[in-house]
Enzyme design. Sequence first.
Site, PDB file in Angstrom:
ATOM      1  N   CYS A  12       0.712  -1.184  -0.150  1.00 29.07           N
ATOM      2  CA  CYS A  12       0.154   0.196   0.163  1.00 29.07           C
ATOM      3  C   CYS A  12       1.483   1.535  -0.189  1.00 29.07           C
ATOM      4  O   CYS A  12       2.155   0.880   0.267  1.00 29.07           O
ATOM      5  CB  CYS A  12      -0.686   0.079   1.282  1.00 29.07           C
ATOM      6  N   HIS A  41       6.481  -5.978   7.996  1.00 30.10           N
ATOM      7  CA  HIS A  41       6.421  -7.668   8.204  1.00 30.10           C
ATOM      8  C   HIS A  41       6.762  -8.701   6.921  1.00 30.10           C
ATOM      9  O   HIS A  41       5.609  -9.054   6.555  1.00 30.10           O
ATOM     10  CB  HIS A  41       4.881  -8.351   8.411  1.00 30.10           C
ATOM     11  N   CYS A  97       2.150   6.561   8.948  1.00 33.18           N
ATOM     12  CA  CYS A  97       1.828   7.001   7.375  1.00 33.18           C
ATOM     13  C   CYS A  97       1.120   8.097   7.678  1.00 33.18           C
ATOM     14  O   CYS A  97       0.118   7.881   8.990  1.00 33.18           O
ATOM     15  CB  CYS A  97       1.273   5.525   7.336  1.00 33.18           C
ATOM     16  N   HIS A 125      -1.934  -4.760  19.448  1.00 33.12           N
ATOM     17  CA  HIS A 125      -0.827  -4.515  17.891  1.00 33.12           C
ATOM     18  C   HIS A 125      -0.387  -2.952  17.828  1.00 33.12           C
ATOM     19  O   HIS A 125      -0.411  -1.495  18.550  1.00 33.12           O
ATOM     20  CB  HIS A 125      -1.534  -4.472  16.940  1.00 33.12           C
ATOM     21  N   GLU A 127      -0.008   0.001  16.330  1.00 36.63           N
ATOM     22  CA  GLU A 127      -0.670   0.971  15.292  1.00 36.63           C
ATOM     23  C   GLU A 127      -1.673   1.044  16.691  1.00 36.63           C
ATOM     24  O   GLU A 127      -2.008   2.604  17.095  1.00 36.63           O
ATOM     25  CB  GLU A 127      -1.601   0.319  14.450  1.00 36.63           C
ATOM     26  N   SER A 221       1.525  -9.749  10.251  1.00 41.65           N
ATOM     27  CA  SER A 221       0.419  -8.734   9.232  1.00 41.65           C
ATOM     28  C   SER A 221      -0.868  -9.029  10.325  1.00 41.65           C
ATOM     29  O   SER A 221      -1.401 -10.045   9.311  1.00 41.65           O
ATOM     30  CB  SER A 221       1.087  -9.268   8.016  1.00 41.65           C
TER      31      SER A 221
END
Length: 282
Positions: A12, A41, A97, A125, A127, A221
């Site tokens: 992405c 990952h 990002c 996680h 994030e 991932s």
Amino acid sequence: MEVIVAKSAGFCFGVERAVKSAYDEAGRENEKIYTYGPIIHNEQVTNDLAKKGVNIINSLEELESLDSGTVIMRAHGVSKSVYDKISKNVKVVDATCPFVSKIHRIVNEESSKGKHIIIIGNDGHPEVEGIKGWAVGKTFVISSEQDALEFADEMGASLCIVSQTTFNVKKFHKLVEIIEKKGYNSSVVNTICDATSKRQAEAGQLASRVDAMIVVGGVHSSNTQKLYEICKNECSKTYLIQTVDDLQDFMLAGCNVVGITAGASTPNNITEEVQNYVRRKF
Ligand code: F3S
């Protein structure tokens, strides 16, 4: 056998940008370069970067012990306190990002107004850990219908609901619906990123019309796992593989049409290897 590869498969925008930052920095001489956690990952990429002198830092302690060098922040982003700590001692290249940075801003602003934050995502996680760390007040993480049903905020504060960027779109709406029925004063910001929504929609559509579906990506991932879930719902013969070596003949035996998609951190050459193998072999 017909083989259909999803158009949205592969890196992405955010991962592409982070990996590029790492390779750009790798070229600098006399400079120690680190990434805080693996930049993606994918072992092929991280091993290649290691050969070029980009090493991975895995803990905050390691990070705090640095007194020089450059640390690249990966696409997942980090909490505000980690960000502040890193930038004290070393140079920071922030490859967070922009879709994740946007969530950090929302969470920071809304929690500063006194709202409690609900993150629809997977607790633990990186994030999600990062997002939590931009809130000034209470945060909750909800990942399942069970969590949503059991959710209660005794303080009765207004809520702001956001999502991990790679969460399953359908599941997000379902969980929000459950929470909203509880009658809290809440605002909802769907922060699932565009790349994820498109990839998931395409993967689901593809899986619904093939005999077998292959999802290529890392087992750690999050977005790959979500793709697997979505495809498995549509096609019982869905397989998650990391590389072509994991592909076994029985998986595709008797199939006429096979679909392939890949996670956001899967390099194109790995997906191509899978595609070529399937075309050659079957
Ligand atoms: Fe960014 Fe979405 Fe990729 S948040 S890192 S573009 S999956």
